[in-house]
Design a protein around this motif. Structure first.
Motif, short mmCIF file in Angstrom:
data_model
loop_
_atom_site.label_atom_id
_atom_site.label_comp_id
_atom_site.label_asym_id
_atom_site.label_seq_id
_atom_site.Cartn_x
_atom_site.Cartn_y
_atom_site.Cartn_z
N SER A 93 -6.05 7.14 3.13
CA SER A 93 -5.86 7.13 1.68
C SER A 93 -4.46 6.67 1.27
O SER A 93 -4.31 6.02 0.24
N ILE A 94 -3.45 7.00 2.06
CA ILE A 94 -2.09 6.65 1.68
C ILE A 94 -1.88 5.14 1.68
O ILE A 94 -1.01 4.62 0.98
N LEU A 95 -2.73 4.44 2.45
CA LEU A 95 -2.60 2.99 2.52
C LEU A 95 -3.57 2.28 1.57
O LEU A 95 -3.27 1.21 1.05
N LYS A 97 -4.97 3.58 -1.28
CA LYS A 97 -5.03 4.05 -2.67
C LYS A 97 -4.46 3.05 -3.67
O LYS A 97 -4.87 3.04 -4.83
N GLU A 98 -3.52 2.18 -3.22
CA GLU A 98 -2.95 1.20 -4.14
C GLU A 98 -4.02 0.22 -4.62
O GLU A 98 -4.06 -0.13 -5.80
N GLU A 99 -4.87 -0.20 -3.68
CA GLU A 99 -5.97 -1.10 -4.06
C GLU A 99 -7.06 -0.35 -4.80
O GLU A 99 -7.65 -0.85 -5.75
N ARG A 100 -7.32 0.86 -4.37
CA ARG A 100 -8.35 1.67 -5.03
C ARG A 100 -7.98 1.97 -6.48
O ARG A 100 -8.82 1.93 -7.37
N ASP A 101 -6.70 2.28 -6.71
CA ASP A 101 -6.23 2.63 -8.06
C ASP A 101 -5.69 1.44 -8.84
O ASP A 101 -5.15 1.60 -9.95
N LYS A 102 -5.81 0.24 -8.24
CA LYS A 102 -5.37 -1.01 -8.89
C LYS A 102 -3.87 -1.01 -9.22
O LYS A 102 -3.44 -1.48 -10.27
N THR A 103 -3.07 -0.45 -8.29
CA THR A 103 -1.61 -0.43 -8.49
C THR A 103 -0.87 -1.30 -7.48
O THR A 103 0.35 -1.21 -7.36
N SER A 104 -1.62 -2.12 -6.74
CA SER A 104 -0.99 -2.98 -5.72
C SER A 104 0.02 -3.93 -6.33
O SER A 104 1.11 -4.16 -5.79
N GLU A 105 -0.34 -4.51 -7.47
CA GLU A 105 0.54 -5.50 -8.10
C GLU A 105 1.86 -4.84 -8.51
O GLU A 105 2.94 -5.41 -8.30
N PHE A 106 1.79 -3.64 -9.07
CA PHE A 106 3.00 -2.92 -9.48
C PHE A 106 3.91 -2.67 -8.28
O PHE A 106 5.14 -2.80 -8.38
N LEU A 107 3.31 -2.31 -7.14
CA LEU A 107 4.10 -2.00 -5.95
C LEU A 107 4.70 -3.25 -5.33
O LEU A 107 5.86 -3.28 -4.93
N MET A 108 3.91 -4.31 -5.26
CA MET A 108 4.33 -5.50 -4.54
C MET A 108 5.32 -6.38 -5.30
O MET A 108 5.92 -7.27 -4.72
N MET A 173 -2.99 7.48 12.63
CA MET A 173 -2.85 6.05 12.86
C MET A 173 -4.19 5.33 12.84
O MET A 173 -4.28 4.20 12.37
N LEU A 174 -5.25 5.98 13.33
CA LEU A 174 -6.58 5.39 13.23
C LEU A 174 -6.97 5.21 11.77
O LEU A 174 -7.53 4.17 11.39
N GLY A 175 -6.69 6.22 10.95
CA GLY A 175 -7.00 6.13 9.53
C GLY A 175 -6.24 5.00 8.85
O GLY A 175 -6.81 4.25 8.05
N MET A 176 -4.97 4.84 9.18
CA MET A 176 -4.18 3.77 8.59
C MET A 176 -4.67 2.40 9.07
O MET A 176 -4.71 1.44 8.30
N ALA A 177 -5.03 2.31 10.35
CA ALA A 177 -5.53 1.04 10.88
C ALA A 177 -6.83 0.64 10.20
O ALA A 177 -7.04 -0.53 9.84
N ILE A 178 -7.72 1.61 10.01
CA ILE A 178 -8.99 1.33 9.34
C ILE A 178 -8.74 0.87 7.91
O ILE A 178 -9.37 -0.08 7.42
N ALA A 179 -7.81 1.52 7.22
CA ALA A 179 -7.49 1.14 5.84
C ALA A 179 -6.88 -0.26 5.79
O ALA A 179 -7.13 -1.01 4.83
N ALA A 180 -6.09 -0.62 6.80
CA ALA A 180 -5.46 -1.94 6.82
C ALA A 180 -6.48 -3.04 7.13
O ALA A 180 -6.37 -4.16 6.62
N ARG A 187 -13.97 2.69 0.98
CA ARG A 187 -14.74 3.17 2.12
C ARG A 187 -13.87 3.63 3.28
O ARG A 187 -14.36 4.17 4.26
N ALA A 188 -12.56 3.40 3.20
CA ALA A 188 -11.67 3.68 4.32
C ALA A 188 -11.66 5.16 4.69
O ALA A 188 -11.72 5.52 5.87
N VAL A 189 -11.59 6.04 3.69
CA VAL A 189 -11.53 7.47 3.95
C VAL A 189 -12.83 7.96 4.58
O VAL A 189 -12.82 8.70 5.58
N SER A 190 -13.98 7.56 4.00
CA SER A 190 -15.27 8.00 4.54
C SER A 190 -15.50 7.45 5.94
O SER A 190 -16.05 8.15 6.81
#
Length: 265
Positions: A93-95, A97-108, A173-180, A187-190
């Protein structure tokens, strides 16, 4: 705002809830232990009468339940599941959530690279895992030690918490890799928790069957079993090395694929 601090604040409430949950689980587990022994029941005899499938589910095999350390070994299985679910969900989720919450542009648009963003998120996630592990360690020592009756349980608890921390990092790390890697952030968390639960079920199937021990290398839940850590002389070097390899590969995959992907804004 510093990304590391931002992530710590964003996950603060969830971490507090998880920590309260683990303290409650240890406390309720030890209250049951006190009730069992005050009634004069023999835990070893009681568990020996259970079907093998239930023994595997409770994680009884090889543990001396006449000692508080053996009882804690059973409780440790559920603490381990709780800790690894927290780590896997946090990592994914930490990786994502930016795309899920549509905040990627603000961060990048900030003057930071993707590697800097990822490193800050990774450090915040590891800090959450450390805090969770420390809370579990302190609560375990504080709530188990009063029932020790002369038994020195602290070394066993420290060993178990060390193994748990390695598995927390592994599933983080598996969770972060799956999110990446995943093209569908929601679907990354599930997917992460699904893989975790599948490996946990596999570990129980190995205990029930007794004929598929070769699959123990596939499920991390067999790497630091309480009966092996407490009665088998500590950590198995093979499982430690395998855990480090999985963590390293997942870390590499996280940085590689996160830098390659097109983020949803």
């Amino acid at each position: 705002m510093n990304i590391f601090i931002r992530e710590l604040k964003a996950n603060r409430k969830a971490l507090i809830i998880w920590c309260i949950g683990v303290v409650f689980l240890v406390g309720s587990g030890m209250s049951k232990y006190a009730g069992m022994y005050s009634s004069g029941q023999s835990m070893n005899n009681l568990m020996a009468d259970l079907p093998k499938s239930l023994q595997a589910m409770f994680g009884v095999g090889g543990l001396d339940l006449s000692k508080v350390s053996g009882y804690y070994g059973i409780l440790f299985i559920y603490l381990l599941v709780m800790a690894t679910i927290h780590a896997a969900m946090l990592g994914s989720s930490i990786l994502s959530k930016e795309e899920r919450d549509k905040t990627s542009e603000f961060l990048m648009v900030k003057p930071v690279s993707r590697n800097q963003v990822l490193s800050a998120k990774l450090c915040a996630a590891i800090m959450n895992v450390i805090i969770f592990n420390v809370v579990m360690l302190v609560s375990s020592i504080g709530l188990v030690n009063p029932y020790a009756k002369g038994e020195n349980v602290i070394p066993d608890i420290l060993l178990l918490m060390g193994g748990m921390f390695i598995l927390q990092l592994l599933f983080l790390m598996l969770g972060m890799a799956i999110a990446a890697i995943s093209k569908h952030p929601k679907r990354a968390v599930s997917l992460s928790t699904g893989i975790l639960l599948a490996t946990f079920i596999l570990s129980m199937m190995i205990d029930i069957s007794g004929q598929i021990d070769a699959l123990k290398y596939v499920t991390p839940f067999k790497y630091f079993e309480a009966k092996q850590v407490m009665y088998g002389g500590g950590y198995d070097p093979v499982f430690v090395i395998l855990s480090v390899v999985i963590i390293a590969v997942s870390l590499f995959a996280t940085y590689y694929f996160y830098n390659k992907r097109d983020l949803t804004v």
